[in-house]
Scaffold this active site. Structure first.
Site, PDB file in Angstrom:
ATOM      1  NE  ARG A   1      -4.122  -1.787   0.160  1.00  0.00           N
ATOM      2  CZ  ARG A   1      -4.138  -3.046  -0.289  1.00  0.00           C
ATOM      3  NH1 ARG A   1      -3.080  -3.550  -0.914  1.00  0.00           N
ATOM      4  NH2 ARG A   1      -5.205  -3.799  -0.150  1.00  0.00           N
TER       5      ARG A   1
ATOM      6  CB  SER B   1      -8.865  -2.243   4.267  1.00  0.00           C
ATOM      7  OG  SER B   1      -9.110  -3.481   3.680  1.00  0.00           O
TER       8      SER B   1
ATOM      9  CD  GLU C   1      -6.063   0.933   2.385  1.00  0.00           C
ATOM     10  OE1 GLU C   1      -5.645   0.628   1.278  1.00  0.00           O
ATOM     11  OE2 GLU C   1      -7.230   1.316   2.575  1.00  0.00           O
TER      12      GLU C   1
END
Ligand code: EPU
Length: 337
Positions: free
Chosen positions: A165, A234, A330
């Site tokens: 990520r 998420s 996130e």
């Protein structure tokens, strides 16, 4: 031509669907549009917030600066040989539409990334990943407008610094991604190791399409549809742990869900940590923790960004207290300053 709107209601600009306003939103289709906006509009010497489809951003209040929305369209073939195809997609193309197009041509490489919300321009920033595939594996390069140098710059895969990520682009907000090139395969090497995929596929023939359909079924069974329930996928990243930390966790919680690398380090499923602390399915006012997946915070309708962010912080604190691990968001937190 760029399109400028002032005093904008941001509710529809983020999939959380929370209320917030922005002083100004500028939508651009080309690098020339950015240059024209920078010449024509006084405020554009400030760094903008670059916002694609808003599927990974939570507004915790009004945004006082300007928002730049790259709306670059189009998908085209740059190059091909017997084995591969290099596909260029505009930053404003819907990611799932690109996946469907690739699958319709029988090309492979992004079928496991089906149904990820958002636009193409955000894909390399986050290095989007799901069900055993990540963008880094197919990324061939991109073209961006550099707001500091005031010119177009190009990157290839060796410069992207992809990780879990994260990427070079995530740390360089002066880069407005315009086009992304992916290297897709004409030969099919299915990736179906992720838990649950094989079961859904059963004895169906393996093609990019059947794998994409299985991924869609798996996602739908776990994650809410952002059109029906506000969320940003998420909310937290899965914490990365060293070998000793993983061993400590497993000695206390042998049932902990961990993904280990060959050297013993790895990640722990944040959803498991959150569930251990009793948060799964907990509703607080108009927001809560999705009952189908503990990693997803949802707006049941009428929640504010601040309320969701407060819930997120309470989750972080309780995971710290109980398991001595720190969750990191996130999603990007914006506004409210
Ligand atoms: N789990 C729980 N409780 C839950 C849900 C899951 O304990 O409520 C445990 C289960 O053991 C499950 C494991 O966590 O097997 C992993 O769950 P899942 O397969 O859903 O994957 P994840 O690690 O929670 C990541 C990505 C998702 C991506 C999936 C599939 C992150 C932050 N999230 O989730 O990406 O779709 O893997 O590859 O890495 C996103 O980034 O927005 C996103 C949805």
């Amino acid at each position: 031509m760029y399109k400028l709107t002032t005093n904008v209601d941001l509710t529809a600009y983020s999939t959380f669907g929370v209320p917030a306003r922005a002083a100004c939103v500028v939508a651009v289709n080309t690098a020339e549009d950015i240059e024209a906006a920078r010449v024509g509009e006084r405020f554009t010497d400030q760094q903008p917030l670059i916002l694609g489809a808003g599927s990974n951003t939570l507004f915790v209040g009004d945004y006082t600066g300007w928002i730049l929305h790259p709306a670059v369209s189009g998908i085209s073939i740059v190059e091909e040989n017997d084995d591969f195809i290099w596909l260029d997609a505009g930053a404003g193309v819907n990611w799932h539409n690109l996946v469907e197009y690739s699958v319709s041509q029988d090309w492979s490489g992004i079928e496991n990334l089906a149904l990820i919300p958002g636009n193409v321009g955000a894909a390399p920033v986050q290095n989007i990943g799901a069900y055993g595939m990540e963008l880094a594996q197919v990324f061939a390069g991109l073209k961006a407008f550099d707001l500091r140098q005031n010119r177009i710059v190009e990157f290839d895969s060796s410069q992207a610094e992809f990780g879990y990520r994260r990427s070079y682009f995530k740390n360089h907000p002066e880069l407005v991604i315009l086009n992304v090139v992916l290297k897709l395969s004409k030969k099919f090497f299915p990736k179906i190791q992720y838990r649950g995929l094989k079961e859904i596929l059963g004895d169906r023939e393996l093609t990019p399409r059947t794998v994409m359909e299985a991924v869609i079924a798996l996602r739908r069974s776990k994650l809410p549809d952002t059109a029906e329930l506000g969320s940003g996928g998420s909310f937290f990243k899965n914490p990365i742990l060293g070998k000793t930390e993983i061993e400590q966790l497993l000695s206390e919680y042998p049932q902990a869900v961990v993904y280990r690398n060959t050297d013993g380090s790895g990640k722990v499923a944040a959803a498991w940590l959150i569930e251990q602390c009793g948060w799964k399915g907990v509703r607080r006012g108009n927001c809560g923790v999705y009952d189908g997946h503990a990693l997803v915070l949802v707006n049941y309708g009428g929640a504010t960004g601040r309320q969701i962010w407060q819930l997120a912080q309470d989750i972080i604190h309780s995971v710290e207290d109980k398991l001595a691990l720190t969750l990191e968001p996130e999603v990007r937190i914006a506004g409210g300053d």
